[in-house]
Write a protein that holds these residues in place. Structure first.
Motif, PDB file in Angstrom:
ATOM      1  N   ALA A 299       2.970   2.366 -12.704  1.00 52.22           N
ATOM      2  CA  ALA A 299       2.564   1.298 -13.698  1.00 52.22           C
ATOM      3  C   ALA A 299       2.625   0.184 -12.631  1.00 52.22           C
ATOM      4  O   ALA A 299       3.620   0.251 -11.651  1.00 52.22           O
ATOM      5  CB  ALA A 299       3.198   1.259 -14.907  1.00 52.22           C
ATOM      6  N   VAL A 300       2.052  -1.045 -12.931  1.00 48.57           N
ATOM      7  CA  VAL A 300       2.461  -2.322 -12.044  1.00 48.57           C
ATOM      8  C   VAL A 300       2.444  -3.586 -13.217  1.00 48.57           C
ATOM      9  O   VAL A 300       1.996  -3.508 -14.200  1.00 48.57           O
ATOM     10  CB  VAL A 300       1.330  -2.431 -11.013  1.00 48.57           C
ATOM     11  N   THR A 301       3.240  -4.438 -12.688  1.00 50.22           N
ATOM     12  CA  THR A 301       2.905  -5.799 -13.159  1.00 50.22           C
ATOM     13  C   THR A 301       2.571  -6.843 -12.135  1.00 50.22           C
ATOM     14  O   THR A 301       3.116  -7.184 -11.301  1.00 50.22           O
ATOM     15  CB  THR A 301       4.432  -6.211 -13.786  1.00 50.22           C
ATOM     16  N   LEU A 302       1.543  -7.534 -12.537  1.00 49.82           N
ATOM     17  CA  LEU A 302       0.883  -8.529 -11.497  1.00 49.82           C
ATOM     18  C   LEU A 302       1.442  -9.891 -11.986  1.00 49.82           C
ATOM     19  O   LEU A 302       1.499 -10.091 -12.978  1.00 49.82           O
ATOM     20  CB  LEU A 302      -0.494  -8.292 -11.696  1.00 49.82           C
ATOM     21  N   ALA A 303       1.845 -10.593 -11.156  1.00 48.90           N
ATOM     22  CA  ALA A 303       2.031 -11.986 -11.403  1.00 48.90           C
ATOM     23  C   ALA A 303       1.744 -13.172 -10.381  1.00 48.90           C
ATOM     24  O   ALA A 303       1.174 -12.858  -9.413  1.00 48.90           O
ATOM     25  CB  ALA A 303       3.647 -12.049 -11.430  1.00 48.90           C
ATOM     26  N   THR A 304       1.751 -14.243 -10.684  1.00 48.16           N
ATOM     27  CA  THR A 304       1.196 -15.576  -9.868  1.00 48.16           C
ATOM     28  C   THR A 304       2.029 -15.726  -8.815  1.00 48.16           C
ATOM     29  O   THR A 304       3.459 -15.361  -8.907  1.00 48.16           O
ATOM     30  CB  THR A 304       0.901 -16.697 -10.878  1.00 48.16           C
ATOM     31  N   ASP A 305       1.946 -16.475  -7.679  1.00 46.95           N
ATOM     32  CA  ASP A 305       2.898 -17.103  -6.927  1.00 46.95           C
ATOM     33  C   ASP A 305       4.043 -17.818  -7.607  1.00 46.95           C
ATOM     34  O   ASP A 305       5.302 -17.865  -7.237  1.00 46.95           O
ATOM     35  CB  ASP A 305       2.465 -17.938  -5.738  1.00 46.95           C
TER      36      ASP A 305
END
Length: 456
Positions: A299-305
């Motif tokens: 699984a992954v959690t993507l996020a902004t800078d």
């Protein structure tokens, strides 16, 4: 879920080829890499997977990838990220100093939709409204730490797409929203200027205002939604206009937005990410399941800078202290990279339309219409690789524990179709590479069995 036995040899060989490719990739990677402790390290499989994610489901907004092992954990990480960002943006709420990370009298909760499902770990369960998954026998500690709204939904019934509004919108005349000629009209952004959009906005604003006005110690620190489709909650299609209004209003209030795409991501709904259907981007998004072609957990959690920067600082305690021994494990990352490349390449996935990168229609429109008009059917939802229907039952027999569909499922098993119902909701899910011919065969068998089911 479904398993189909027999028929369409060419398509089945293509699916087996995908399985063989993923198995080969896993075997090669297992022989090449031992266990790698990921903190302060990077290696080829994780880097390649991260690049594909940022250039795919995260394109145009994400710049950071946080690896974990399952969807529920990805959600827990997303909540931590969102709450920290909220605290940084509203610095009067929290004081960050050594030995004092929070003021104990302040409570931060989520804004979520009733009927959504975000996982079975304790924090993820707290981020969803009361449901069969959060009952006392499942989670005696459950309190439901959120503001939960009832969402409008879209259904196909008697051959027409209709909008189903919760009771608090009862004053809206049907002619103000009416029916839709096609499913595509539901996603048309011209609806943003409609009277209904204004009504949605007034409702959301009022709910947020009343919630924050009731107490000075509770704050909505994150919005979490399953974009477009509520999966385990009953396969409901949430009105995309309502979700878009929610996202925009939370942005205006500096409330971070989480998209739970664990179920809906990677062409489940016919597009790589349902954010394309909603027409708006999240601050954080979670993925699993189809990311590895269903072959191995990852699984992954993507996020902004901006999310990443909210954890920057000298004291180590300010970092995101969430670790997994097998974070970004090599086999998972390599398998995910292979699956993502396979799904989006027209040479390997014959369902992809090269110009738009979307799936062609997989479910036969005529059969879908016929099923939606059947006397045993309450509603139909069809989009991408998903076909779902709700059987007509009395209210007392419509819950998750209902066994009403049991005889229908037993009939379908004789046809080689194995399904897991959600109470009186039954559904079929194919893969992004499944041919429309196989989908038609499934619907045909389902429609035929309805006749026997009605007589039983």
């Amino acid at each position: 879920m479904l398993v189909l036995a027999g028929g369409h040899r060419g398509q089945i060989l293509l699916s087996r080829r995908l399985q063989a490719e993923l198995a080969r990739e896993m075997t090669y990677t297992a022989a090449r890499f031992g266990h790698v402790m990921f903190p302060e390290n990077v290696y080829e499989p994780a880097l390649k997977c991260a690049e594909l994610l940022i250039d795919g489901v995260g394109k145009g907004w994400a710049s950071r990838v946080y690896f974990s092992d399952n969807g529920s954990t990805a959600i827990e990480i997303a909540l931590k990220m969102a709450f920290r960002k909220f605290c940084v943006d509203h610095e009067t709420l929290l004081e960050f100093s050594e030995g004092r990370d929070e003021k104990k009298h302040i409570t931060i909760k989520v804004l979520a939709l009733r009927g959504s499902y975000h996982g079975d770990t304790l924090g993820a369960m707290e981020a969803q409204a009361p449901s069969p998954y959060t009952g006392f026998l499942q989670q005696p500690w459950y309190t439901g730490k959120g503001l939960f709204l009832d969402p409008p939904t879209d259904i196909l019934f008697n051959g027409a797409w209709n909008l189903s509004l919760p009771e608090f919108f009862a004053e809206i005349a049907p002619e103000e929203y009416g029916t839709f000629s096609t499913r595509d009209e539901i996603f048309d952004k011209s609806r943003d200027t409609s009277t209904l959009a204004t009504t949605y906005l007034a409702y959301v604003s009022k709910q947020l205002q009343e919630y924050s006005g009731n107490t000075q110690s509770a704050h909505v620190g994150a919005l979490i939604i399953e974009p477009v489709i509520h999966g385990a909650g009953g396969m409901h299609m949430v009105d995309p206009l309502f979700q878009r209004v929610l996202v925009n209003e939370c942005r205006n209030r500096k409330i971070p937005v989480i998209f739970d795409e664990v179920f809906t991501g990677f062409w489940r709904l016919g597009v790589e990410t349902p954010a394309e259907l909603l027409g708006c981007k999240p601050d954080i998004a979670c993925y699993a399941k189809l990311m590895t072609g269903g072959m191995i957990p990852l699984a992954v959690t993507l996020a902004t800078d901006a999310l990443f920067d909210s954890f920057s600082g000298d004291p180590k305690l300010q970092a995101l202290l969430h670790g997994h021994s097998y974070s970004a494990h090599a086999m998972g990352c390599a398998t995910a990279a292979k699956a993502i490349e396979w799904f989006k390449d027209p040479e390997t996935n014959h369902n992809i339309i090269p110009q738009g990168g979307i799936l062609r229609e997989l479910w036969d429109e005529e059969l879908v219409q016929q099923i939606s008009c059947h006397s045993a059917v309450q509603r139909v939802v069809v989009i991408g690789t998903l076909f779902a229907l709700e059987l007509k039952v009395d209210a007392s027999n419509s819950r998750y524990a209902s066994s009403y569909a049991k005889s229908l499922l037993q009939m379908l098993r004789e046809d080689g179709i194995f399904m897991r119902p959600l109470g009186n909701v039954v559904y079929l899910m194919c893969g992004p590479c499944t041919s429309p011919e196989i989908c038609r065969e499934l619907l045909s068998k389902l429609y035929i069995r309805f006749g026997e089911f009605n007589r039983a």
